[in-house]
Design an enzyme around this catalytic site. Structure first.
Site, PDB file in Angstrom:
ATOM      1  N   PRO A  12       0.848  -1.200   0.000  1.00 59.73           N
ATOM      2  CA  PRO A  12       0.000   0.000   0.000  1.00 59.73           C
ATOM      3  C   PRO A  12       0.876   1.240   0.000  1.00 59.73           C
ATOM      4  O   PRO A  12       1.801   1.347   0.821  1.00 59.73           O
ATOM      5  CB  PRO A  12      -0.796  -0.128   1.307  1.00 59.73           C
ATOM      6  CG  PRO A  12       0.043  -0.998   2.185  1.00 59.73           C
ATOM      7  CD  PRO A  12       0.798  -1.916   1.284  1.00 59.73           C
ATOM      8  N   MET A  13       0.607   2.171  -0.925  1.00 64.80           N
ATOM      9  CA  MET A  13       1.437   3.372  -1.034  1.00 64.80           C
ATOM     10  C   MET A  13       0.536   4.584  -1.246  1.00 64.80           C
ATOM     11  O   MET A  13      -0.231   4.629  -2.214  1.00 64.80           O
ATOM     12  CB  MET A  13       2.437   3.235  -2.179  1.00 64.80           C
ATOM     13  CG  MET A  13       3.510   2.177  -1.931  1.00 64.80           C
ATOM     14  SD  MET A  13       4.601   1.899  -3.344  1.00 64.80           S
ATOM     15  CE  MET A  13       3.522   0.896  -4.390  1.00 64.80           C
ATOM     16  N   MET A  14       0.656   5.560  -0.358  1.00 66.40           N
ATOM     17  CA  MET A  14      -0.171   6.751  -0.429  1.00 66.40           C
ATOM     18  C   MET A  14       0.042   7.486  -1.750  1.00 66.40           C
ATOM     19  O   MET A  14       1.182   7.671  -2.192  1.00 66.40           O
ATOM     20  CB  MET A  14       0.156   7.699   0.735  1.00 66.40           C
ATOM     21  CG  MET A  14      -0.236   7.152   2.097  1.00 66.40           C
ATOM     22  SD  MET A  14      -2.012   6.980   2.293  1.00 66.40           S
ATOM     23  CE  MET A  14      -2.504   8.705   2.336  1.00 66.40           C
ATOM     24  N   GLN A  65      -6.291  -1.316   3.401  1.00 61.11           N
ATOM     25  CA  GLN A  65      -5.479  -0.922   4.552  1.00 61.11           C
ATOM     26  C   GLN A  65      -6.146   0.227   5.301  1.00 61.11           C
ATOM     27  O   GLN A  65      -6.530   1.234   4.703  1.00 61.11           O
ATOM     28  CB  GLN A  65      -4.064  -0.502   4.150  1.00 61.11           C
ATOM     29  CG  GLN A  65      -3.190  -0.301   5.396  1.00 61.11           C
ATOM     30  CD  GLN A  65      -1.782   0.132   5.106  1.00 61.11           C
ATOM     31  OE1 GLN A  65      -1.558   1.239   4.632  1.00 61.11           O
ATOM     32  NE2 GLN A  65      -0.813  -0.736   5.400  1.00 61.11           N
ATOM     33  N   CYS A  95       3.202   3.685   9.079  1.00 65.00           N
ATOM     34  CA  CYS A  95       3.374   4.949   8.367  1.00 65.00           C
ATOM     35  C   CYS A  95       3.959   6.013   9.292  1.00 65.00           C
ATOM     36  O   CYS A  95       3.438   6.230  10.398  1.00 65.00           O
ATOM     37  CB  CYS A  95       2.042   5.418   7.796  1.00 65.00           C
ATOM     38  SG  CYS A  95       2.174   6.950   6.846  1.00 65.00           S
ATOM     39  N   ASN A 207       8.992  -6.851   4.035  1.00 64.22           N
ATOM     40  CA  ASN A 207       8.812  -5.639   3.236  1.00 64.22           C
ATOM     41  C   ASN A 207       9.944  -4.679   3.560  1.00 64.22           C
ATOM     42  O   ASN A 207      10.533  -4.730   4.623  1.00 64.22           O
ATOM     43  CB  ASN A 207       7.443  -5.023   3.577  1.00 64.22           C
ATOM     44  CG  ASN A 207       7.243  -3.646   2.965  1.00 64.22           C
ATOM     45  OD1 ASN A 207       6.963  -2.671   3.667  1.00 64.22           O
ATOM     46  ND2 ASN A 207       7.366  -3.535   1.660  1.00 64.22           N
ATOM     47  N   GLY A 209      12.745  -1.907   1.164  1.00 64.72           N
ATOM     48  CA  GLY A 209      14.022  -1.837   0.469  1.00 64.72           C
ATOM     49  C   GLY A 209      14.271  -2.892  -0.584  1.00 64.72           C
ATOM     50  O   GLY A 209      15.400  -3.006  -1.081  1.00 64.72           O
ATOM     51  N   ARG A 230       7.906   0.510  -3.868  1.00 66.42           N
ATOM     52  CA  ARG A 230       8.224   1.484  -4.920  1.00 66.42           C
ATOM     53  C   ARG A 230       8.733   0.838  -6.199  1.00 66.42           C
ATOM     54  O   ARG A 230       8.459   1.323  -7.298  1.00 66.42           O
ATOM     55  CB  ARG A 230       9.250   2.489  -4.393  1.00 66.42           C
ATOM     56  CG  ARG A 230       8.651   3.541  -3.473  1.00 66.42           C
ATOM     57  CD  ARG A 230       9.726   4.378  -2.844  1.00 66.42           C
ATOM     58  NE  ARG A 230      10.519   3.605  -1.894  1.00 66.42           N
ATOM     59  CZ  ARG A 230      11.702   3.969  -1.435  1.00 66.42           C
ATOM     60  NH1 ARG A 230      12.273   5.081  -1.863  1.00 66.42           N
ATOM     61  NH2 ARG A 230      12.344   3.222  -0.556  1.00 66.42           N
TER      62      ARG A 230
END
Length: 330
Positions: A12-14, A65, A95, A207, A209, A230
């Site tokens: 999940p990425m904002m 999420q 976060c 999770n 890197g 990413r």
């Protein structure tokens, strides 16, 4: 309760993993578990639920999420999310943003394991037919990572939680920006693997890197699965090999071109609903990175995709002009 295969998931990425991003990623991999951006319990309870929670059936399996610090509100948000048809509810305990800290949720909850367990219990009771999981860091600020991580996991496991996604970095809430928190604190994959050795009955997902699929597969030993963030977004072609290499599917991997065209029917449907082209094609910009003509692809989508009335012809033009540039360079 529904069983999910978490051997490979996309984080999940904002501002990134919205519904259009997830539909595009599903064109690249049929089996990876997808996640929404983090949504606060308050937003879900009081906001436009269809806008916040709506998703396309093609996205399954997909997890919602949630962020929050009030068990009653978390329960209500989980109930609503489950009713929308999500396959999993995930609690954000990782976060590091200022907004999250101000709301007393996210990584700052690493300091309150009993509250995290209460949040999990409330959500799981409200959504009994789907799993509720926890995504955390290994600690915050001056916490000793092994102590903080184990206390958080053990407290929630006693409440009944069995799946933990661990971003293998501390979060420095005092002194580092959210962006710096993604890169500066050192990674400790071995601590996450040690957690799995010490708690073999729990499902532990690694999770943080992971640079690409090769790196993720190299680090997956000793844990139950890996989550790519990413790298999956910035280099989406990475996902083309996931089904074959992770899930051992018999179907051959599709090409970048095939994935792009597989996404077009979704784009056409959403254009008809009034969604702007750029809202969807922005997730495709990196698809042809490191390929001849890749810059042309990005430029056409970026410049023409934002124009009023832009449609799928922009994607087709980007494809054609990219190939022409590649042919001339050959």
């Amino acid at each position: 309760m529904k069983q999910l295969d978490r051997r490979f998931s996309i984080a999940p990425m904002m501002d990134w993993t919205d519904r259009h991003c997830r539909a595009f990623h599903r064109a690249l991999t049929k089996h990876a578990l997808l996640y929404t951006e983090m949504l606060t319990a308050d937003a879900i309870i009081h906001g436009d639920r269809e806008r916040l929670l709506g998703f396309d059936d093609v996205e399954h399996p997909v997890a919602l999420q949630l962020g929050g610090s009030d068990p009653a509100k978390m329960a209500e948000a989980a109930r609503i999310g489950a009713a929308f048809g999500y396959d999993e509810i995930n609690l954000n305990i990782g976060c590091p943003s200022d907004r999250v800290q101000a709301g007393r949720f996210g990584a700052c909850l690493m300091r309150e394991p009993a509250l995290v367990a209460a949040l999990w219990s409330a959500a799981q009771e409200a959504a009994p037919n789907i799993p509720v999981t926890i995504k955390s860091r290994i600690g915050v600020d001056d916490q000793e990572p092994r102590d903080a991580l184990y206390e958080l996991v053990d407290t929630s496991a006693r409440a009944g939680c069995s799946t933990f996604v661990v971003h293998a970095r501390k979060a420095w809430l005092d002194g580092l920006s959210p962006k710096e928190n993604r890169d500066v604190p050192p990674l400790d994959y071995e601590l996450v693997r040690q957690l799995k050795r010490d708690r073999p009955d729990l499902e532990i997902i690694l999770n943080g890197g992971l640079k690409d699929l090769d790196h993720a597969l190299a680090e997956q030993h000793g844990v139950d699965g890996v989550m790519l963030g990413r790298a999956a977004y910035q280099q989406p072609a990475t996902l083309l090999d996931v089904d074959e290499r992770v899930f051992a599917t018999a179907a051959p991997s599709c090409t970048r071109e095939e994935a792009a065209f597989a996404y077009l029917p979704y784009i056409e449907t959403k254009l008809a609903e009034g969604v702007a082209l750029h809202a969807m094609t922005r997730h495709m910009l990196g698809l042809f990175n490191a390929r001849p003509g890749g810059r042309i692809w990005r430029r056409v989508l970026s410049e023409r995709g934002v124009r009023r009335g832009a449609g799928v012809e922009v994607v087709r033009a980007a494809f054609d002009e990219m190939n022409q540039a590649a042919a001339l360079a050959a």
